[in-house]
Each structure stands twice: as C-alpha cells, then as structure tokens.
Design a protein around this motif. Structure first.
Motif, PDB file in Angstrom:
ATOM      1  N   GLN A   8       0.843  -1.192   0.000  1.00 24.71           N
ATOM      2  CA  GLN A   8       0.000   0.000   0.000  1.00 24.71           C
ATOM      3  C   GLN A   8       0.879   1.242   0.000  1.00 24.71           C
ATOM      4  O   GLN A   8       1.939   1.273   0.623  1.00 24.71           O
ATOM      5  CB  GLN A   8      -0.921   0.008   1.221  1.00 24.71           C
ATOM      6  N   GLU A   9       0.427   2.263  -0.702  1.00 26.68           N
ATOM      7  CA  GLU A   9       1.180   3.500  -0.799  1.00 26.68           C
ATOM      8  C   GLU A   9       0.394   4.640  -0.160  1.00 26.68           C
ATOM      9  O   GLU A   9      -0.799   4.821  -0.416  1.00 26.68           O
ATOM     10  CB  GLU A   9       1.471   3.839  -2.266  1.00 26.68           C
ATOM     11  N   VAL A  10       1.081   5.401   0.678  1.00 31.17           N
ATOM     12  CA  VAL A  10       0.504   6.566   1.333  1.00 31.17           C
ATOM     13  C   VAL A  10       1.281   7.786   0.866  1.00 31.17           C
ATOM     14  O   VAL A  10       2.519   7.798   0.912  1.00 31.17           O
ATOM     15  CB  VAL A  10       0.578   6.439   2.866  1.00 31.17           C
ATOM     16  N   ILE A  11       0.574   8.791   0.391  1.00 29.96           N
ATOM     17  CA  ILE A  11       1.216  10.007  -0.119  1.00 29.96           C
ATOM     18  C   ILE A  11       1.036  11.138   0.889  1.00 29.96           C
ATOM     19  O   ILE A  11      -0.082  11.432   1.321  1.00 29.96           O
ATOM     20  CB  ILE A  11       0.636  10.412  -1.483  1.00 29.96           C
ATOM     21  N   PHE A  12       2.161  11.751   1.269  1.00 31.92           N
ATOM     22  CA  PHE A  12       2.146  12.937   2.113  1.00 31.92           C
ATOM     23  C   PHE A  12       2.320  14.162   1.228  1.00 31.92           C
ATOM     24  O   PHE A  12       3.284  14.242   0.454  1.00 31.92           O
ATOM     25  CB  PHE A  12       3.277  12.898   3.145  1.00 31.92           C
TER      26      PHE A  12
END
Length: 320
Positions: free
Chosen positions: A269-273
């Motif tokens: 899973q990828e989380v973008i800040f």
C-alpha cells in the motif's frame, strides 16, 4: 541471608503483522497519527533516555525528587507484601524509592521494548537483590491479562504510572485506561501516578524540542523503525520535526512535517504525504490538579494524597 532473585521477561510484544495493521490504520486518520508506543523500540528508548537528561526537559528530575521526598508518605498507606506494577517502566530508575519504602514488595515492570526492559530490570535487580521481580514486554495501553503465579496473584496491587505518560492518551482514552487499571489492580488496589501540568508555552515547547536535537531524532526514529521492522519504504529525512503547544486542547502536539511530497509504501500500500502534511508522533496532554482529579473520578478513582514541586508544575497523585 535473603535469597537473591533473578530478573526475566515474558515477551508479549505485538507481532509484525499486528504492528503493520496499527500503522496502516493510523495512516488513514486525519491528521495521520501513530500510537506513541511505536516510538519505543530499543533505539527509541535510548533516545528518550537522552531527552530526559537535557536541561529543557525537567520532568524526570522533578519526579524523581518528589518520589525520594514523599515515598514514605505514599507507602505508609500500602500494605506489606504488595505487588508493584509499573506501567512504562523504561529504564526503571524511578521505582527505587518505592521499593525501599515498602515492606516485602514484589515488582513487575511493563514496557514495550523487550531489550531495554531486560537491561533495566537486570540493573534494578542487582540493586534490590532480594525483591522478586518480573518483566512483561507488552502494549499495556490495551486490555491485558497478567500471567501471574498463584502466590503473586494473592498480593494487593500498587500501580505505578510515572512520567506523565497518561498525557499520551486522548482524554476519553485516558479515562478508559484508568478504568482498565481499576479492574487490573483490584478493589483494594491503589495507583500512584505522575501528572504534568500546564506551563508557559515557550517552556513547554522547549522541553519537547531540545536544542541538542534528541527530540527530533526520537520522532524520526519512528520512521526508521518502520524501515527496520516492517520493511517500509520511506525517506525519514524528508520530514522535519515540530513540537507545538495547543492551548485550546491543553496539549503539546509532536509531529513530523513533510518537507515535500513523500511516499510511504508498506505491505503493497502506498501513502502520499503532501508538502506540509503532518504525521502526529504523540500528544502530551497537561492537566491542572482539578482537571486530573475530575478525570480520575470519572474512572472510579479518588485522590488520597497529592505532592507537587515548588513551582506546582508537576505532581504525584495517590489514588484509591
């Protein structure tokens, strides 16, 4: 001659799968926030020990002075043969005055960092060779069944929760935690708890952002831990550290702030800040004596003793 005891630990640390699930849930929040216990792996615990030595961070020194001064008064109300349960024992440097003041105590240290707990427990056991001791590595913020022997189960219980660590909980969570302690410690149990109080903004912010940079390193180690323990892909140096007093909520908010667009990848899973987006590493709520006693009462506790420092900025409360 009294029998010399040995210190060992029972490891109930959350599994990597459980940790990953906690992290992913926290990253879904707004603002994004991870539980404070994730800060305390071996490296994080060592960094926190350094924070406690900094001139801006007076809490540990103040609390230890209060314990040394008032341990006999607190313990006069605690029966002989009691079991002391310390929550968040860390380096186990504060419980000594209680073990000296109590008659024939036993001691359980609960902490989330197994290696740090083992080392601290061995040092404490060497100092109190005849006191039976046990370490339990666990997330004590959740419901917990204590793996006690029949003999230890019969002892009355004194909970010890120093360091103003209750402030890491949201107020509703703090009340729920105090309720769980009430059940864990039993109908005749007592709780000795340290509470940090509101102070001037500049003083509080300096305490949580020391000039030597240990507070920033402590927060950044959270991301380094995700790399080490969960194989997360993230750039820990793509974030800056900020500690801010939020007067409306009466808390310090400690956060990592994204310097630009950042990507964190975990379990596919990828989380973008976004630039400027924050990741809360922990809160530290501050309670006036009246506010804390009201919180304790909501969880079924009543205050028996309270002692504070000369500035009335920090206090120890004995609850029953």
């Amino acid at each position: 001659m009294a029998e010399i005891e040995t210190f060992s630990i029972i490891d109930l640390h959350p599994t990597p799968a459980d940790m990953a699930a906690v992290v992913l849930r926290g990253l879904e929040q707004r603002p994004r926030q991870l539980p404070a216990w994730l800060l305390y792996d071996q490296q994080g615990s060592l960094l926190f020990d350094e924070i406690c030595k900094q001139p801006e961070y007076t809490l540990k020194r103040t609390e230890l002075e209060l314990l040394q001064k008032h341990a006999n008064s607190f313990c006069a109300q605690i029966p002989a043969n009691s079991l002391v349960l310390e929550f968040g024992a860390g380096s186990a440097e504060k419980v000594g005055p209680l073990l000296q003041a109590l008659s024939n105590p036993a001691y359980i240290a609960l902490d989330i960092s197994a290696r740090h707990l083992q080392e601290a427990g061995k040092r404490l056991q060497a100092k109190f060779a005849s006191v039976p001791m046990q370490g339990i590595c666990a997330d004590y913020s959740r419901a917990l069944e204590l793996p006690l022997s029949a003999e230890w189960s019969q002892r009355l219980r004194l909970g010890f929760f120093p360091g103003s660590s209750l402030g890491n909980f949201e107020p509703a969570e703090a009340s729920a935690f105090l309720m769980r302690l009430k059940q864990l410690l039993g109908p005749n149990g007592a709780l000795l708890i340290g509470i940090d109080q509101p102070r001037p903004k500049a003083q509080l912010e300096a305490a949580y952002n020391d000039a030597a940079g240990f507070s920033a390193a402590f927060a950044r180690n959270l991301l380094l831990r995700l790399q080490r323990d969960l194989n997360a892909e993230v750039d820990p140096w793509g974030f800056s550290y900020k500690a801010e007093w939020q007067s409306e909520q009466q808390r310090i908010a400690m956060a990592l702030v994204s310097n630009g667009e950042q990507r964190l990848q975990l379990l596919g899973q990828e989380v973008i800040f976004k630039p400027g987006e924050i990741l809360i590493t922990e809160y530290s709520y501050k309670y006036s004596p009246k506010a804390f006693q009201s919180l304790a009462a909501s969880a079924g506790w009543s205050s028996q003793q309270r002692h504070c420092d000369a500035a009335d900025s920090y206090s120890l409360h004995l609850l029953v």
